[in-house]
Design an enzyme around this catalytic site. Sequence first.
Site: not given
Length: 239
Positions: A19-22, A24, A38, A141
């Site tokens: 889980q991140g800022a953008e 999960k 996603k 990325d």
Amino acid sequence: MADADIQPEVVTSDGLLQQGAEGKLYVGQHNGVRCLVKERFSKKYRHPDLDIQLTRQRIKAEQKAYDRCKVAGVNTPKLLGVDVPGRKINIEYLDQAIVAKRFVDETASSGVLNNPKISWLSEEIGRTVGTLHGHNIIHGDLTTSNMLLDPISDVSGSDFPYRLVMIDFGLSFHSFNVEDMGVDLYVLERALLSAHSQVPELFELVLKSYKEHNTYKVAETIAKFEEVRARGRKRTMIG
């Protein structure tokens, strides 16, 4: 370390992997088949209409990236389905795969030049990124955290029974601009130097393979990469 000692990622009891800022990433179901989901978060600070528009654009861009990779012959998980209103993308779950970053960390104790597995990996990374750029696909990325080593059953003629699989195309886009490709390479260089300082020659081996496999304006791309790198170093010195 033997290959058998490197284990796939562990899934939590609720299926959540990351889980991140953008958004999960979690384990779910697609047409009765176990898959990875996603899901992008709604950004409450945005106007709702703008948030929906941006999310739709990014999901569609990621879907197109998977399609372009398939045409280019770049290994990715299979795209199983897209749910734009639900902000979700369903992809194949490669449950036996290991993250390339972890593999390098656990394998590269003796350095690249004395380690055939890391040499193989650098060749594969260069070939894959070169193929992406040769088909005008910018990943956006490039890190070893966004690369998987997936076991393969047919190992005839190979001492290393894995294939390199690219993941996370959330920042990807299509471009003929060599500046975009140069930035992509610079991001990869910084990621490798930061995450794998124990093997500082890794990027140069990747770049050597990249030059051999990219068929689109290689010289111009490398020149642009050198410009981007110089700008980056200047910013670092100035602060």
